[in-house]
Enzyme design. Structure first.
Site, PDB file in Angstrom:
ATOM      1  N   ASP A  13     -45.310   9.318 -58.097  1.00 56.51           N
ATOM      2  CA  ASP A  13     -46.578   9.283 -57.358  1.00 56.51           C
ATOM      3  C   ASP A  13     -47.333   7.980 -57.587  1.00 56.51           C
ATOM      4  O   ASP A  13     -47.216   7.361 -58.645  1.00 56.51           O
ATOM      5  CB  ASP A  13     -47.448  10.486 -57.783  1.00 56.51           C
ATOM      6  CG  ASP A  13     -48.562  10.757 -56.795  1.00 56.51           C
ATOM      7  OD1 ASP A  13     -48.484  10.285 -55.646  1.00 56.51           O
ATOM      8  OD2 ASP A  13     -49.520  11.453 -57.172  1.00 56.51           O
ATOM      9  N   ASN A  19     -45.487  16.889 -47.631  1.00 52.44           N
ATOM     10  CA  ASN A  19     -45.613  15.484 -47.235  1.00 52.44           C
ATOM     11  C   ASN A  19     -45.430  15.253 -45.732  1.00 52.44           C
ATOM     12  O   ASN A  19     -45.715  14.164 -45.225  1.00 52.44           O
ATOM     13  CB  ASN A  19     -44.637  14.596 -48.030  1.00 52.44           C
ATOM     14  CG  ASN A  19     -45.047  14.382 -49.474  1.00 52.44           C
ATOM     15  OD1 ASN A  19     -44.216  14.255 -50.370  1.00 52.44           O
ATOM     16  ND2 ASN A  19     -46.356  14.322 -49.733  1.00 52.44           N
TER      17      ASN A  19
HETATM   18  C1  IPE Z   1     -46.227  14.777 -54.878  1.00 50.18           C
HETATM   19  O1  IPE Z   1     -47.082  13.724 -54.587  1.00 50.18           O
HETATM   20  C2  IPE Z   1     -45.008  14.697 -54.038  1.00 50.18           C
HETATM   21  C3  IPE Z   1     -44.085  13.611 -54.334  1.00 50.18           C
HETATM   22  C4  IPE Z   1     -44.248  12.713 -55.248  1.00 50.18           C
HETATM   23  C5  IPE Z   1     -42.905  13.565 -53.530  1.00 50.18           C
HETATM   24  P1  IPE Z   1     -48.267  13.877 -53.537  1.00 50.18           P
HETATM   25  O2  IPE Z   1     -48.944  12.566 -53.464  1.00 50.18           O
HETATM   26  O3  IPE Z   1     -47.755  14.425 -52.263  1.00 50.18           O
HETATM   27  O4  IPE Z   1     -49.185  14.986 -54.228  1.00 50.18           O
HETATM   28  P2  IPE Z   1     -50.708  15.343 -54.008  1.00 50.18           P
HETATM   29  O5  IPE Z   1     -50.938  15.454 -52.535  1.00 50.18           O
HETATM   30  O6  IPE Z   1     -51.503  14.236 -54.604  1.00 50.18           O
HETATM   31  O7  IPE Z   1     -50.892  16.621 -54.750  1.00 50.18           O
HETATM   32  C1  IPE Z   2     -45.648   9.086 -53.802  1.00 50.37           C
HETATM   33  O1  IPE Z   2     -46.658   8.159 -53.608  1.00 50.37           O
HETATM   34  C2  IPE Z   2     -44.631   9.080 -52.690  1.00 50.37           C
HETATM   35  C3  IPE Z   2     -44.583  10.316 -51.905  1.00 50.37           C
HETATM   36  C4  IPE Z   2     -45.362  11.349 -52.076  1.00 50.37           C
HETATM   37  C5  IPE Z   2     -43.594  10.372 -50.852  1.00 50.37           C
HETATM   38  P1  IPE Z   2     -47.893   8.471 -52.687  1.00 50.37           P
HETATM   39  O2  IPE Z   2     -47.576   8.006 -51.301  1.00 50.37           O
HETATM   40  O3  IPE Z   2     -48.320   9.873 -52.788  1.00 50.37           O
HETATM   41  O4  IPE Z   2     -48.982   7.524 -53.314  1.00 50.37           O
HETATM   42  P2  IPE Z   2     -50.528   7.827 -53.450  1.00 50.37           P
HETATM   43  O5  IPE Z   2     -50.663   9.095 -54.209  1.00 50.37           O
HETATM   44  O6  IPE Z   2     -51.065   7.930 -52.076  1.00 50.37           O
HETATM   45  O7  IPE Z   2     -51.067   6.651 -54.187  1.00 50.37           O
HETATM   46 MG    MG Z   3     -49.621  10.847 -53.990  1.00 49.99          MG
END
Ligand code: IPE
Ligand code: IPE
Ligand code: MG
Length: 247
Positions: free
Chosen positions: A27, A75
């Site tokens: 993340d 997602n």
């Molecule tokens: C969790 O991250 C999912 C993955 C890393 C694939 P998210 O960015 O989707 O989680 P939330 O929305 O902050 O809980």
């Molecule tokens: C994790 O990074 C990747 C996925 C969830 C696919 P994020 O895209 O959630 O990054 P932040 O949380 O917005 O910084």
């Molecule tokens: Mg995220």
């Protein structure tokens, strides 16, 4: 007690007590890009590089199972253009992985409902799983269109269908027998779950399997996550007292 090698001392952890299974919620890609005034997709590209590095490191130090959260069932709420880039990065990675499979010798599995992915991606996933099935010792599980609740509901459905069709005896369901319906069937539960980016939640990741996992959170964003950060997580893990409900 065994002597620690100088390398272990450098890294700070004890090679005799490494977690067998590490799970990582990748993340912080979006915020990493935002801080650099780059599009979020640049963050995903950087995150994919980090994944390559960390997977190699885990293999090198002797971690047996690495499970990576790449794309959740939630997602899909993201803009289609962002989802497209994430899927393209996965495709690129799988092409590479297939190319160097005989050299890497890593067993690869996918957790999640992949039947909604593009036919091309499904084909790459099937090939990767099939061709790597013979490798033993190191396994990487990639969670794509994965949700912990979705996994549990599917497991329940499949169990019921097996009973109805007479494939299994209608005996009392146990935690152990139900586990065999999870994507993680036959694998040990994660010992250590790492979540970078400062969020203190599981976000539907392996909710069945993490019942007794040790959790490690860090503010470092995933694209900046380094081998040293993993060392720190392992050291923290090794200083925990896992009681599993005992004393
Ligand atoms: C969790 O991250 C999912 C993955 C890393 C694939 P998210 O960015 O989707 O989680 P939330 O929305 O902050 O809980
Ligand atoms: C994790 O990074 C990747 C996925 C969830 C696919 P994020 O895209 O959630 O990054 P932040 O949380 O917005 O910084
Ligand atoms: Mg995220």
């Amino acid at each position: 007690m065994m002597e620690l090698s100088s390398t272990d001392l450098e890294k700070g952890w004890d090679s005799d007590k490494l977690p067998c299974h590490i799970a990582i919620i990748m993340d912080g890609n979006g915020r990493w890009a935002q801080r650099r005034a780059l599009p979020r997709t640049a963050g995903h590209a950087a995150g994919a590089e980090t994944f390559r590095r960390i997977a190699t490191y885990c293999k090198d130090i002797g971690i047996k199972y690495l499970t990576i959260y790449a794309f959740s069932t939630e997602n899909w709420k993201r803009p289609p253009a962002e989802v497209k880039v994430i899927m393209e990065l996965l495709e690129k990675y799988l092409h590479e992985a297939l190319g160097k499979m005989e050299k890497d010798r890593v067993k690869m599995k996918f957790f999640g409902d992949v039947t909604v992915l593009s036919p091309k991606l499904q084909e790459l996933i099937a090939q990767t799983e099939e061709l790597s099935a013979k490798f033993e010792g190191v396994q990487i599980n990639i969670c794509v269109n994965y949700g912990g609740r979705d996994e549990i509901v599917r497991a329940a459905e499949n169990y019921v269908s097996d009973v109805k069709n007479g494939r299994i005896a209608d005996e009392k369901l146990t935690e152990e027998s139900f586990s065999r319906y999870m994507y993680s069937a036959g694998m040990p539960d994660p010992d250590l779950v790492i979540r970078p980016s400062g969020e203190l939640r599981l976000s539907n990741f392996l909710i069945w399997q993490t019942a007794y996992s040790e959790l490690y959170y860090t503010d470092v964003l995933w694209p900046d996550f380094s081998e040293q950060e993993l060392d720190k997580a392992i050291v923290s893990y090794q200083n925990r007292n896992r009681r599993f409900g005992g004393i």
